[in-house]
Design a protein around this motif. Structure first.
Motif, short mmCIF file in Angstrom:
data_model
loop_
_atom_site.label_atom_id
_atom_site.label_comp_id
_atom_site.label_asym_id
_atom_site.label_seq_id
_atom_site.Cartn_x
_atom_site.Cartn_y
_atom_site.Cartn_z
N ASN A 95 0.85 -1.20 0.00
CA ASN A 95 0.00 0.00 0.00
C ASN A 95 0.88 1.25 0.00
O ASN A 95 2.05 1.19 0.35
CB ASN A 95 -0.92 0.02 1.23
CG ASN A 95 -2.00 -1.04 1.14
OD1 ASN A 95 -2.54 -1.29 0.07
ND2 ASN A 95 -2.30 -1.68 2.26
N GLY A 96 0.29 2.34 -0.38
CA GLY A 96 1.03 3.60 -0.37
C GLY A 96 1.63 3.91 -1.73
O GLY A 96 1.41 3.20 -2.71
N PRO A 97 2.41 4.97 -1.79
CA PRO A 97 3.02 5.38 -3.05
C PRO A 97 3.99 4.32 -3.58
O PRO A 97 4.59 3.55 -2.82
CB PRO A 97 3.77 6.66 -2.71
CG PRO A 97 3.34 7.05 -1.35
CD PRO A 97 2.72 5.87 -0.70
N ALA A 103 10.95 1.14 -2.05
CA ALA A 103 11.95 1.31 -0.99
C ALA A 103 11.80 0.22 0.07
O ALA A 103 12.81 -0.34 0.53
CB ALA A 103 11.81 2.69 -0.35
N LEU A 104 10.57 -0.10 0.45
CA LEU A 104 10.36 -1.17 1.42
C LEU A 104 10.77 -2.53 0.86
O LEU A 104 11.32 -3.36 1.59
CB LEU A 104 8.90 -1.19 1.88
CG LEU A 104 8.47 -0.10 2.85
CD1 LEU A 104 6.97 -0.16 3.11
CD2 LEU A 104 9.24 -0.22 4.16
N ALA A 109 14.62 -6.91 1.06
CA ALA A 109 15.56 -7.78 0.36
C ALA A 109 16.96 -7.62 0.92
O ALA A 109 17.68 -8.62 1.11
CB ALA A 109 15.54 -7.48 -1.13
N PHE A 110 17.36 -6.40 1.22
CA PHE A 110 18.70 -6.18 1.78
C PHE A 110 18.82 -6.79 3.17
O PHE A 110 19.86 -7.38 3.51
CB PHE A 110 19.05 -4.69 1.82
CG PHE A 110 20.43 -4.44 2.34
CD1 PHE A 110 21.54 -4.71 1.56
CD2 PHE A 110 20.63 -3.98 3.64
CE1 PHE A 110 22.83 -4.52 2.05
CE2 PHE A 110 21.90 -3.78 4.13
CZ PHE A 110 23.00 -4.05 3.34
N ARG A 168 17.07 -6.41 -8.59
CA ARG A 168 15.92 -6.32 -9.50
C ARG A 168 14.94 -5.25 -9.06
O ARG A 168 14.37 -4.54 -9.88
CB ARG A 168 15.21 -7.67 -9.59
CG ARG A 168 15.96 -8.70 -10.41
CD ARG A 168 15.10 -9.91 -10.76
NE ARG A 168 14.36 -10.48 -9.67
CZ ARG A 168 14.80 -11.42 -8.84
NH1 ARG A 168 16.03 -11.88 -8.95
NH2 ARG A 168 14.02 -11.90 -7.88
N ARG A 169 14.73 -5.09 -7.75
CA ARG A 169 13.82 -4.06 -7.26
C ARG A 169 14.39 -2.66 -7.48
O ARG A 169 13.66 -1.70 -7.58
CB ARG A 169 13.51 -4.26 -5.78
CG ARG A 169 12.66 -5.47 -5.50
CD ARG A 169 11.32 -5.35 -6.19
NE ARG A 169 10.57 -6.59 -6.15
CZ ARG A 169 10.44 -7.42 -7.17
NH1 ARG A 169 11.02 -7.17 -8.32
NH2 ARG A 169 9.72 -8.51 -7.07
N GLY A 170 15.70 -2.53 -7.56
CA GLY A 170 16.31 -1.24 -7.82
C GLY A 170 16.24 -0.84 -9.28
O GLY A 170 16.31 0.35 -9.60
N ARG A 171 16.09 -1.80 -10.17
CA ARG A 171 16.04 -1.50 -11.61
C ARG A 171 14.67 -1.01 -12.05
O ARG A 171 14.55 -0.38 -13.09
CB ARG A 171 16.37 -2.77 -12.42
CG ARG A 171 17.82 -3.12 -12.33
CD ARG A 171 18.09 -4.30 -13.23
NE ARG A 171 19.46 -4.74 -13.06
CZ ARG A 171 19.86 -5.97 -13.25
NH1 ARG A 171 18.99 -6.89 -13.62
NH2 ARG A 171 21.11 -6.29 -13.07
#
Length: 173
Positions: A95-97, A103-104, A109-110, A168-171
């Protein structure tokens, strides 16, 4: 590379999501799961047959079965991380932007990467101690490191999958 198109979902059936494209094929975890489950089924079936016909049991089956179930849990954890199906609080994660969701996802993942990297190092020390002190298993007397060596190996695999998920989430835009 684009993901394959899926047919329209059947009413009442759960929606199927294709796996993300990863550098290391997800088939590795899938096949390991199949092999471990088959071994568990064979060991258990053999033990049931022996108990039925002889009123005895194989002493080694419990020790091997517990080991295989732990391996199965770690392999499933690796597959869950690679497929982004790991445990999370979806109320916050989904949920949210879009920027906050991304970012979450990257933070999660990190943190998984960090956790399993530390677990790999600590469990490698356990394996070293098992080798150094010559620990043997109580059931069949084999070296305990035969069992414990898989914890750092699978922890490195899960950490690698988590790092891949982080990248992958950063790309994504």
């Amino acid at each position: 590379m684009s993901l394959p198109e899926l047919p329209d979902p059947i009413p009442g059936e759960p929606e199927v999501h294709p796996d993300e494209v990863t550098r290391v094929p997800l088939a590795i975890e899938d096949w390991l799961t199949v092999v471990v489950m088959a071994l568990l089924a064979l060991i258990t079936f053999a033990n049931v047959l022996v108990r039925y016909f002889t009123s005895q049991s194989f002493a080694w089956t419990e020790e091997i079965s517990v080991f295989l179930m732990i391996v199965l849990a770690l392999v499933a954890g690796s597959a869950a991380v690679a497929r982004n199906r790991h445990i999370r609080i979806e109320f916050f994660a989904d949920n949210g932007p879009e920027a906050r969701q991304r970012a979450l996802a990257r933070f999660g993942a990190f943190m998984m990467f960090l956790f399993f990297a530390v677990l790999a190092v600590l469990s490698a020390r356990v394996v070293y101690d098992d080798i150094r002190f010559g620990e043997t298993s109580p059931g069949i007397g084999v070296p305990v490191w035969w069992y414990t060596m898989w914890m750092p190996v699978m922890s490195v695999a899960i950490a690698g999958r988590a790092l891949g998920l982080f990248i992958r989430r950063g790309r994504r835009p």
